[in-house]
Design a protein around this motif. Structure first.
Motif, PDB file in Angstrom:
ATOM      1  N   THR A  31      -5.042   4.068   7.292  1.00  0.00           N
ATOM      2  CA  THR A  31      -4.995   4.691   5.968  1.00  0.00           C
ATOM      3  C   THR A  31      -6.341   5.351   5.675  1.00  0.00           C
ATOM      4  O   THR A  31      -7.161   5.515   6.574  1.00  0.00           O
ATOM      5  CB  THR A  31      -4.594   3.613   4.919  1.00  0.00           C
ATOM      6  OG1 THR A  31      -4.351   4.244   3.660  1.00  0.00           O
ATOM      7  CG2 THR A  31      -5.661   2.534   4.758  1.00  0.00           C
ATOM      8  N   LEU A  74       2.422   4.944   6.328  1.00  0.00           N
ATOM      9  CA  LEU A  74       2.676   5.397   4.967  1.00  0.00           C
ATOM     10  C   LEU A  74       3.618   4.417   4.264  1.00  0.00           C
ATOM     11  O   LEU A  74       4.440   3.785   4.919  1.00  0.00           O
ATOM     12  CB  LEU A  74       3.321   6.788   4.962  1.00  0.00           C
ATOM     13  CG  LEU A  74       2.607   7.893   5.751  1.00  0.00           C
ATOM     14  CD1 LEU A  74       3.327   9.233   5.551  1.00  0.00           C
ATOM     15  CD2 LEU A  74       1.146   8.033   5.338  1.00  0.00           C
ATOM     16  N   ARG A 101      -3.439   9.582   1.598  1.00  0.00           N
ATOM     17  CA  ARG A 101      -2.775  10.134   2.795  1.00  0.00           C
ATOM     18  C   ARG A 101      -3.561  11.344   3.309  1.00  0.00           C
ATOM     19  O   ARG A 101      -3.796  11.480   4.510  1.00  0.00           O
ATOM     20  CB  ARG A 101      -1.327  10.531   2.454  1.00  0.00           C
ATOM     21  CG  ARG A 101      -0.476   9.317   2.136  1.00  0.00           C
ATOM     22  CD  ARG A 101       0.853   9.630   1.505  1.00  0.00           C
ATOM     23  NE  ARG A 101       1.460   8.372   1.072  1.00  0.00           N
ATOM     24  CZ  ARG A 101       2.327   8.238   0.084  1.00  0.00           C
ATOM     25  NH1 ARG A 101       2.730   9.302  -0.598  1.00  0.00           N
ATOM     26  NH2 ARG A 101       2.812   7.069  -0.229  1.00  0.00           N
TER      27      ARG A 101
END
Ligand code: SF4
Length: 308
Positions: free
Chosen positions: A151, A188, A197
């Motif tokens: 992430t 995600l 993102r």
């Protein structure tokens, strides 16, 4: 050059404009009728000391399975042969854990040599590597090392506390320096924002050279993990993200990995249109079920894809 402003502006373009741009980039760099098929074999499963919040094998999973290992080289080669018969061009060996021990590294190096003899590209995923380990893997013929950053740097601490994102970047940089292609990306649907993102893609863009493969997973919620009730990622946000990844990494394969089995054929087709050109096939992805092989082949045939 991409910065947050530029990437965010692209991400928020009218959807069809964004898809048109991504599709244009895709066509300029790849044969859009080809899909790369990869297969993964988990040779060390469960009992991981790391605390990745999404993972069934993590110490944060209340129902974590004990560690199990495949130690038989012949068993690995048999799986690689089956993968080849299924049409895979790449075979990846995955192992849970912070880093490989000497025994695991020996086994993987022997397996790589045999996988290459079958004419498959060899990949593996074993956590953090030091320089000696990278050199050994390279001399065994390893093509790709998979190591995800998961992430954005900002959101990372909410997901993993047992190793830093910089430690992961260091392993990726070491592989690149020794000529091993890298396969990296993230996951995600773990409570991150669109900003996170985008920032994850920018972090990957900061490597000396673009990864040869960007791998994107959609969370498969595992009961007993802290993310068992995480909010679903909105389908069009997923498609936008993939289109942005295609534009930012024009020459990288873009893989839609875990989570495909929870998507409709139509959503998968839209993801392929956004630039995805690599998928995992086979029954399992480490500990989560993958889309069924026959369903995958039927979908690829319906959409007119052939194997890359
Ligand atoms: S993702 Fe990998 S390192 Fe993290 S807990 Fe799972 S097996 Fe361990």
């Amino acid at each position: 050059m991409f910065d947050f402003v530029k990437a965010n502006e692209l991400f928020n373009k009218p959807l069809l404009e964004l898809l048109y741009r991504a599709q244009t980039v895709h066509r300029q760099n790849f044969d859009i009728t080809k899909m790369q098929l990869c297969t993964l074999l988990s040779i060390q499963t469960g009992g991981c000391p790391e605390d990745c919040a999404y993972c069934a094998q993590s110490k944060r999973n209340k129902n974590r399975p004990p560690m199990e290992r495949i130690t038989d080289l012949d068993e690995i080669i048999k799986s690689a042969r089956e993968a080849k018969e299924m049409g895979a061009s790449r075979f990846c060996l995955g192992a849970s854990g912070r880093k490989p021990g000497a025994e695991l590294l020996d086994l993987v190096c022997k397996a790589i040599i045999e996988i290459k003899k079958l004419g498959l590209k060899a990949c593996c995923c074993m956590g953090t590597l030091n320089e000696d380990e990278v050199v050994r893997l390279k001399s065994s013929g390893l093509d790709y090392y998979n190591h995800n950053i998961d992430t954005s740097p900002e959101y990372y601490k909410n997901i993993i506390t047992t190793r830093t994102i910089e430690e992961r970047m260091k392993t990726l940089a070491l592989c690149q320096r020794h000529g091993i292609k890298i396969c990296t990306g993230g996951i995600l649907g773990i409570g991150e924002s669109n900003k996170d993102r985008i920032n994850m893609l920018l972090k990957l863009k900061s490597l000396d050279k673009d990864p040869e493969l960007i791998t994107i997973n959609k969370l498969v919620k595992i009961p007993g993990t802290p993310l068992e009730d995480a909010p679903e990622i909105e389908a069009f946000d997923l498609v936008r993200f993939l289109a942005l990844a295609r534009i930012m990494f024009p020459q990288s394969y873009l893989k839609l990995s875990a989570g495909r089995e929870t998507m409709s054929d139509e959503l998968q087709a839209l993801c392929f249109f956004a630039g995805v050109n690599s998928i995992f096939v086979g029954k399992k992805l480490l500990t989560v079920n993958n889309s069924r092989y026959t369903d995958d082949l039927a979908l690829l045939k319906k959409l007119g894809f052939s194997k890359d």
